[in-house]
Motif scaffolding. Structure first.
Motif, PDB file in Angstrom:
ATOM      1  N   THR A  23       0.800  -1.151  -0.010  1.00 52.38           N
ATOM      2  CA  THR A  23       0.003   0.308  -0.118  1.00 52.38           C
ATOM      3  C   THR A  23       0.788   1.099   0.007  1.00 52.38           C
ATOM      4  N   GLY A  24       2.064   1.143   0.406  1.00 54.78           N
ATOM      5  CA  GLY A  24       3.001   2.442   0.386  1.00 54.78           C
ATOM      6  C   GLY A  24       2.529   3.042   1.780  1.00 54.78           C
ATOM      7  N   ASN A  25       1.643   2.478   2.636  1.00 52.63           N
ATOM      8  CA  ASN A  25       1.422   3.214   3.893  1.00 52.63           C
ATOM      9  C   ASN A  25       2.116   2.469   4.960  1.00 52.63           C
ATOM     10  N   TYR A  26       3.324   3.455   5.700  1.00 55.57           N
ATOM     11  CA  TYR A  26       4.046   3.145   6.386  1.00 55.57           C
ATOM     12  C   TYR A  26       3.568   3.491   7.893  1.00 55.57           C
ATOM     13  N   GLU A  27       2.513   3.472   8.238  1.00 61.42           N
ATOM     14  CA  GLU A  27       2.005   4.181   9.539  1.00 61.42           C
ATOM     15  C   GLU A  27       2.155   2.678  10.463  1.00 61.42           C
ATOM     16  N   ALA A  28       2.082   1.523  10.044  1.00 62.22           N
ATOM     17  CA  ALA A  28       2.037   0.334  10.984  1.00 62.22           C
ATOM     18  C   ALA A  28       3.612  -0.036  11.287  1.00 62.22           C
ATOM     19  N   MET A  29       4.498   0.778  10.880  1.00 61.34           N
ATOM     20  CA  MET A  29       5.975   0.371  10.981  1.00 61.34           C
ATOM     21  C   MET A  29       6.523   0.049  12.313  1.00 61.34           C
ATOM     22  N   PRO A  30       6.068   1.096  13.331  1.00 65.24           N
ATOM     23  CA  PRO A  30       6.201   0.862  14.678  1.00 65.24           C
ATOM     24  C   PRO A  30       5.871  -0.411  15.221  1.00 65.24           C
ATOM     25  N   SER A  70      11.595   1.230  17.940  1.00 67.94           N
ATOM     26  CA  SER A  70       9.948   1.039  17.801  1.00 67.94           C
ATOM     27  C   SER A  70       9.358   2.070  18.777  1.00 67.94           C
ATOM     28  N   MET A  71       9.673   2.083  20.051  1.00 68.78           N
ATOM     29  CA  MET A  71       9.231   3.128  21.222  1.00 68.78           C
ATOM     30  C   MET A  71       9.435   4.633  20.646  1.00 68.78           C
ATOM     31  N   GLU A  72      10.377   4.740  19.887  1.00 70.48           N
ATOM     32  CA  GLU A  72      10.667   6.131  19.245  1.00 70.48           C
ATOM     33  C   GLU A  72       9.666   6.340  18.023  1.00 70.48           C
ATOM     34  N   PHE A  76       7.372   9.729  18.371  1.00 68.59           N
ATOM     35  CA  PHE A  76       7.501  10.729  17.382  1.00 68.59           C
ATOM     36  C   PHE A  76       6.627  10.504  16.037  1.00 68.59           C
ATOM     37  N   ASN A  77       5.648   9.711  16.177  1.00 71.42           N
ATOM     38  CA  ASN A  77       4.718   9.812  14.909  1.00 71.42           C
ATOM     39  C   ASN A  77       3.383  10.206  15.262  1.00 71.42           C
TER      40      ASN A  77
END
Length: 77
Positions: A23-30, A70-72, A76-77
């Protein structure tokens, strides 16, 4: 038990990574990084139980670093 946890965490990481790539959506990266850290921690514990202490401690140290990253990402998001 540890093998089942490792497989579950690996599947979660693969699903989240695939979702982000497609999807190109990297909101779930953490979240992906958190589960990757959990998987590495479980791998480290299982390595220590199998008497491969050097690789086990290395995996635990890497998992702590991934938890930190991951905590960062969460903060920070």
């Amino acid at each position: 038990m540890l093998k089942i946890l490792r497989i579950i965490f690996a599947i979660i990481v693969l699903i989240l990574g695939g979702y982000g790539s497609i999807t190109g959506n990297y909101e779930a990266m953490p979240y992906m990084m958190f589960f990757l850290g959990a998987m590495l921690f479980v791998m480290g514990v299982s390595e220590i139980k199998m008497e491969r202490k050097r690789m086990g401690y290395f995996s635990i140290i890497v998992s702590l670093f991934v938890f930190y990253v991951s905590m960062e990402g969460f903060l920070f998001n």
